[in-house]
Design an enzyme around this catalytic site. Structure first.
Site, mmCIF file in Angstrom:
data_model
loop_
_atom_site.group_PDB
_atom_site.id
_atom_site.type_symbol
_atom_site.label_atom_id
_atom_site.label_comp_id
_atom_site.label_asym_id
_atom_site.label_seq_id
_atom_site.Cartn_x
_atom_site.Cartn_y
_atom_site.Cartn_z
ATOM 1 N N SER A 141 0.849 -1.198 0.000
ATOM 2 C CA SER A 141 0.000 0.000 0.000
ATOM 3 C C SER A 141 0.881 1.242 0.000
ATOM 4 O O SER A 141 2.046 1.194 0.411
ATOM 5 C CB SER A 141 -0.855 -0.033 1.270
ATOM 6 O OG SER A 141 -1.339 1.246 1.576
ATOM 7 N N TYR A 154 -0.277 -0.443 10.371
ATOM 8 C CA TYR A 154 -0.509 -0.778 8.954
ATOM 9 C C TYR A 154 0.724 -0.390 8.126
ATOM 10 O O TYR A 154 1.223 -1.191 7.315
ATOM 11 C CB TYR A 154 -1.763 -0.039 8.474
ATOM 12 C CG TYR A 154 -2.272 -0.440 7.106
ATOM 13 C CD1 TYR A 154 -2.278 -1.770 6.701
ATOM 14 C CD2 TYR A 154 -2.777 0.514 6.220
ATOM 15 C CE1 TYR A 154 -2.764 -2.123 5.446
ATOM 16 C CE2 TYR A 154 -3.270 0.169 4.971
ATOM 17 C CZ TYR A 154 -3.254 -1.156 4.587
ATOM 18 O OH TYR A 154 -3.725 -1.511 3.349
HETATM 19 N N1 LIG Z 1 -8.794 -1.136 -0.116
HETATM 20 C C1 LIG Z 1 -7.808 -0.271 -0.160
HETATM 21 O O1 LIG Z 1 -8.012 0.965 -0.220
HETATM 22 C C2 LIG Z 1 -6.377 -0.755 -0.178
HETATM 23 C C3 LIG Z 1 -5.360 0.173 -0.439
HETATM 24 C C4 LIG Z 1 -4.043 -0.275 -0.446
HETATM 25 C C5 LIG Z 1 -3.754 -1.604 -0.213
HETATM 26 N N2 LIG Z 1 -4.752 -2.481 0.048
HETATM 27 C C6 LIG Z 1 -4.401 -3.879 0.336
HETATM 28 O O2 LIG Z 1 -5.094 -4.731 -0.552
HETATM 29 C C7 LIG Z 1 -5.391 -5.971 0.099
HETATM 30 C C8 LIG Z 1 -6.887 -6.254 0.004
HETATM 31 O O3 LIG Z 1 -7.601 -5.165 0.562
HETATM 32 P P1 LIG Z 1 -9.213 -5.110 0.499
HETATM 33 O O4 LIG Z 1 -9.590 -3.700 0.775
HETATM 34 O O5 LIG Z 1 -9.698 -5.756 -0.739
HETATM 35 O O6 LIG Z 1 -9.583 -6.000 1.798
HETATM 36 P P2 LIG Z 1 -10.986 -6.592 2.306
HETATM 37 O O7 LIG Z 1 -12.117 -6.075 1.493
HETATM 38 O O8 LIG Z 1 -10.997 -6.375 3.778
HETATM 39 O O9 LIG Z 1 -10.823 -8.147 1.992
HETATM 40 C C9 LIG Z 1 -9.886 -8.906 2.662
HETATM 41 C C10 LIG Z 1 -10.018 -10.352 2.217
HETATM 42 O O10 LIG Z 1 -9.048 -11.136 2.906
HETATM 43 C C11 LIG Z 1 -9.697 -12.190 3.652
HETATM 44 N N3 LIG Z 1 -8.816 -12.414 4.796
HETATM 45 C C12 LIG Z 1 -8.442 -11.516 5.741
HETATM 46 N N4 LIG Z 1 -7.560 -12.052 6.591
HETATM 47 C C13 LIG Z 1 -7.354 -13.320 6.181
HETATM 48 C C14 LIG Z 1 -6.526 -14.389 6.635
HETATM 49 N N5 LIG Z 1 -5.726 -14.243 7.712
HETATM 50 N N6 LIG Z 1 -6.533 -15.558 5.950
HETATM 51 C C15 LIG Z 1 -7.331 -15.717 4.854
HETATM 52 N N7 LIG Z 1 -8.131 -14.730 4.378
HETATM 53 C C16 LIG Z 1 -8.147 -13.562 5.034
HETATM 54 C C17 LIG Z 1 -11.101 -11.655 3.886
HETATM 55 O O11 LIG Z 1 -12.077 -12.654 4.088
HETATM 56 P P3 LIG Z 1 -12.398 -13.257 5.556
HETATM 57 O O12 LIG Z 1 -12.509 -12.080 6.500
HETATM 58 O O13 LIG Z 1 -13.666 -14.022 5.384
HETATM 59 O O14 LIG Z 1 -11.227 -14.131 5.895
HETATM 60 C C18 LIG Z 1 -11.366 -10.949 2.548
HETATM 61 O O15 LIG Z 1 -11.673 -11.891 1.534
HETATM 62 C C19 LIG Z 1 -4.867 -5.817 1.530
HETATM 63 O O16 LIG Z 1 -3.572 -6.353 1.629
HETATM 64 C C20 LIG Z 1 -4.820 -4.323 1.726
HETATM 65 O O17 LIG Z 1 -3.892 -3.942 2.710
HETATM 66 C C21 LIG Z 1 -6.065 -2.087 0.083
#
Ligand SMILES: NC(=O)c1ccc[n+]([C@@H]2O[C@H](COP(=O)([O-])OP(=O)(O)OC[C@H]3O[C@@H](n4cnc5c(N)ncnc54)[C@H](OP(=O)(O)O)[C@@H]3O)[C@@H](O)[C@H]2O)c1
Length: 270
Positions: A141, A154
């Site tokens: 990120s 984070y």
């Molecule tokens: N959204 C943003 O603005 C943004 C910006 C920069 C970077 N990112 C990065 O992109 C990635 C995805 O972000 P997102 O916003 O799409 O997240 P999200 O909507 O919260 O989705 C997270 C996913 O990971 C699963 N998960 C979480 N912990 C887990 C574990 N220990 N083992 C297996 N599955 C797990 C969750 O399902 P369950 O809870 O059912 O396990 C869900 O499917 C992350 O690494 C985040 O830091 C996001």
């Protein structure tokens, strides 16, 4: 895209959000995909949301920060598809709160999820990925460019992915594995996306529908491009690119800019 035809990808944390968007785009380009998440129902819904391709999409329920579970994920993928071309370490959770207000457990929880949740699948998948000379991509990120106020755990966990990536690239160069890192900017989120609050409890993030953010498709396209080109580092969004450029040369200037815009960060962290 012919490059992805019949290639096999594991995407950790792919029952929704960015992980699911990457899965959809890979399947649309001919890949076979192993989805992962901890909630079985959410994972099944994700599988059926990938229309007409359910035979090319398998699911594995479990927490990839647990060594045995990560090993089982890799074994399940090998059993189902016979190889692994791509491991996308997408699992990650964010936190909210200034360091002085944080329970130390928030740091522990985030290191467990964001670092161990990437390390365990990586170690387990390496033997298979050496065979295909495939890719391991870590989803980081823009918070990893410079430590941000209210987001220290984070920022710290996403920064540490870089150390892992740099070591891994050198160690695995002889095996011709591609190891990449992508710094994603603020992206659209699902309505019930959680973060970890200062006391360690879960909190639901505010909607970003009225903000200028990247779409899930923009992020997944960047991921596929990086896999195809086998590049080391991608920094998304124009602001992210400027930030990374300045941070490498003038980190104190970046700090000054952040301090001047503190109110924007406080607003953005809601
Ligand atoms: N959204 C943003 O603005 C943004 C910006 C920069 C970077 N990112 C990065 O992109 C990635 C995805 O972000 P997102 O916003 O799409 O997240 P999200 O909507 O919260 O989705 C997270 C996913 O990971 C699963 N998960 C979480 N912990 C887990 C574990 N220990 N083992 C297996 N599955 C797990 C969750 O399902 P369950 O809870 O059912 O396990 C869900 O499917 C992350 O690494 C985040 O830091 C996001």
């Amino acid at each position: 895209m012919a490059y992805f035809q019949n290639k096999v990808a594991i995407i950790t944390g792919s029952s929704r959000g960015i992980g699911l968007a990457i899965a959809k785009e890979l399947v649309a380009n001919g890949a076979l995909v192993m989805l992962n998440g901890r909630d079985e129902k959410r994972l099944q819904a994700a599988q059926s949301s990938i229309n007409n391709h359910t035979d090319r999409v398998a699911i594995f329920v479990g927490d990839v920060a647990i060594e045995e579970t990560a090993n089982a994920l890799i074994s399940a993928c090998m059993e189902r598809f016979g190889k692994i071309d791509f491991l996308i370490n997408n699992v990650g959770v964010s936190s909210r709160g200034n360091i002085g207000d944080l329970s130390p457990s928030v740091f522990r929880l985030l290191f467990e999820s964001n670092v161990m949740g990437s390390v365990c699948p990586t170690i387990a998948a390496l033997p298979s990925i050496r065979q295909t000379k495939g890719s391991i991509l870590f989803i980081s990120s823009l918070v990893a460019v410079h430590g941000l106020p209210g987001l220290a755990p984070y920022s710290a966990t996403k920064m540490s992915l870089r150390g892992i990536v740099e070591s891994l690239r050198i160690e695995e160069a002889k095996n011709q594995i591609h190891v990449g890192l992508i710094y994603v900017g603020v992206t659209e989120i699902v309505s019930d996306k959680e973060a970890i609050a200062a006391d360690g409890s879960k909190t639901i993030l505010a909607s970003r529908s009225n903000k200028k953010v990247q779409s899930l498709e923009e992020v997944s396209s960047a991921v596929l491009k990086q896999l195809r080109k086998r590049t080391y580092l991608s920094v998304l969004t124009p602001l992210g690119k400027i930030n990374a450029f300045l941070q490498a040369r003038f980190p104190l200037l970046v700090e000054k800019i952040i301090v001047k815009n503190l109110h924007k960060f406080e607003e953005g962290n809601k």
